[in-house]
Design a protein around this motif. Structure first.
Motif, PDB file in Angstrom:
ATOM      1  N   HIS A 150      -5.739  -6.053  14.418  1.00 43.94           N
ATOM      2  CA  HIS A 150      -6.372  -4.801  14.337  1.00 43.94           C
ATOM      3  C   HIS A 150      -7.023  -4.282  15.402  1.00 43.94           C
ATOM      4  O   HIS A 150      -6.785  -4.692  16.635  1.00 43.94           O
ATOM      5  CB  HIS A 150      -7.594  -4.845  13.160  1.00 43.94           C
TER       6      HIS A 150
ATOM      7  N   PRO B 257       0.901  -1.298  -0.097  1.00 47.12           N
ATOM      8  CA  PRO B 257       0.052  -0.125  -0.021  1.00 47.12           C
ATOM      9  C   PRO B 257       0.894   1.354  -0.086  1.00 47.12           C
ATOM     10  O   PRO B 257       1.976   1.235   0.702  1.00 47.12           O
ATOM     11  CB  PRO B 257      -0.760  -0.335   1.482  1.00 47.12           C
TER      12      PRO B 257
ATOM     13  N   TYR C 257       3.156  -1.421   6.688  1.00 45.45           N
ATOM     14  CA  TYR C 257       2.321  -1.345   8.182  1.00 45.45           C
ATOM     15  C   TYR C 257       3.187  -0.417   9.191  1.00 45.45           C
ATOM     16  O   TYR C 257       4.517  -0.457   9.142  1.00 45.45           O
ATOM     17  CB  TYR C 257       2.140  -2.854   8.598  1.00 45.45           C
TER      18      TYR C 257
ATOM     19  N   LYS D 280       1.066   3.520   4.650  1.00 48.60           N
ATOM     20  CA  LYS D 280       1.404   2.553   5.789  1.00 48.60           C
ATOM     21  C   LYS D 280       0.025   2.466   6.520  1.00 48.60           C
ATOM     22  O   LYS D 280      -0.742   3.441   6.827  1.00 48.60           O
ATOM     23  CB  LYS D 280       2.392   2.963   6.680  1.00 48.60           C
ATOM     24  N   GLN D 281      -0.510   1.404   6.682  1.00 49.90           N
ATOM     25  CA  GLN D 281      -1.757   0.624   7.410  1.00 49.90           C
ATOM     26  C   GLN D 281      -1.258   0.704   8.890  1.00 49.90           C
ATOM     27  O   GLN D 281      -0.335   0.058   9.294  1.00 49.90           O
ATOM     28  CB  GLN D 281      -2.170  -0.467   6.861  1.00 49.90           C
ATOM     29  N   ARG D 282      -1.981   1.396   9.633  1.00 49.61           N
ATOM     30  CA  ARG D 282      -1.695   1.389  11.105  1.00 49.61           C
ATOM     31  C   ARG D 282      -2.547   0.202  11.870  1.00 49.61           C
ATOM     32  O   ARG D 282      -3.618  -0.075  11.710  1.00 49.61           O
ATOM     33  CB  ARG D 282      -2.583   2.666  11.875  1.00 49.61           C
TER      34      ARG D 282
END
Length: 269
Positions: A242, A9, A42, A12-14
């Motif tokens: 998550h 992505p 991430y 960055k995905q938290r």
């Protein structure tokens, strides 16, 4: 699989937690490029390295350490520098680190096991899992023999996929296929899961996150939440927690398929 096939992505995905295991840095079959790309995608509060990150068994027989393997270490150090808590849980292939298993260096901890509390309140034992492998514990010579046989299977796998790619076929794991088809391998996996689940019940915990057997899975074993990270040699898998406590099993193949679908939709539109 090649590193060009998967694009992480752009942002960055938290996430709350990442678990990876069985990377086997120092071996030719380590998928270090894919792991670096995964980690770049991430930002996590915690990263658990659940054993066999560095393959000390293999490094004793000769040095193999390309730049891609250094890049994984650098990526993890960068994450720690930026505030991620990195917890290295020792395994049997990196058992040389167990003599230092109380070491803390800034945001990096070295432990033999840990207990992780999820956002939804579950207490999970985090352990590599070799302690529950009868062959590794009591028949060490068989463990080394099995490791050599596994390495031979991976070599065959490498050549097989070279020719499959030339004829337009996708990646296929011979060793993963054998694990599902050979009765003794299926029995070994089942015995391992039952043994580790029994220990979790004895400790009055809710579940376990482990590695060791290179077989990624999330399922119930009785009342125990059993979560196995898999590996970064064959399947390229990880566990992601998550913010609501939900834990997802990440598979590189699924991520690549999703990426290809998105690209196709963009071209169509």
């Amino acid at each position: 699989m090649t590193s060009a096939e998967f694009t992480p992505p752009s942002r960055k995905q938290r996430v709350r937690t990442l678990w990876i295991s069985d990377v086997h840095l120092g071996t030719r079959d380590c998928q270090a490029e894919h792991l670096s790309q995964f980690l770049k995608g991430y930002h996590a509060d915690k990263v658990y390295l659940v054993g066999d990150i560095i393959d000390g068994w293999k490094l004793r027989g000769g040095m193999y350490w390309p730049q891609a393997h250094t890049n994984v270490i650098r990526r993890l150090l960068t994450m720690a520098k930026r505030g991620t808590e990195v917890i290295y849980v020792t395994g049997n292939h990196d058992e040389f680190l167990r003599r230092y298993s109380t070491l803390i260096l800034g945001n990096i901890q070295l432990v033999d096991e840990a207990v992780h509390i999820t956002a939804d309140g579950r207490h999970l034992l985090v352990i590599h899992g070799d302690q529950f492998d009868v062959i590794t514990r009591y028949h060490r010579w068989l463990a080394f023999l099995g490791d050599s046989a596994y390495e031979f299977t991976l070599t065959l796998n490498r050549w097989l996929n070279h020719w499959r790619a030339r004829y337009g076929y996708g990646y296929w794991s011979l060793s993963a296929y054998l694990k599902h088809k050979v009765k003794t391998a299926v029995s070994f996996i089942s015995d391992f899961e039952e043994a580790i689940a029994h220990e979790v019940t004895k400790r009055e915990l809710h579940g376990v996150v482990c590695g060791h057997i290179h077989h990624a899975e999330i399922r119930k074993v009785g009342e125990v939440d059993y979560l196995n990270c898999g590996d970064w040699v064959e399947s390229c898998t990880a566990l992601i927690e998550h913010w609501d406590g939900h834990i997802e099993l990440y598979r590189l193949d699924d991520a690549q398929a999703k990426e290809a679908q998105l690209k196709a939709e963009m071209i169509t539109n």
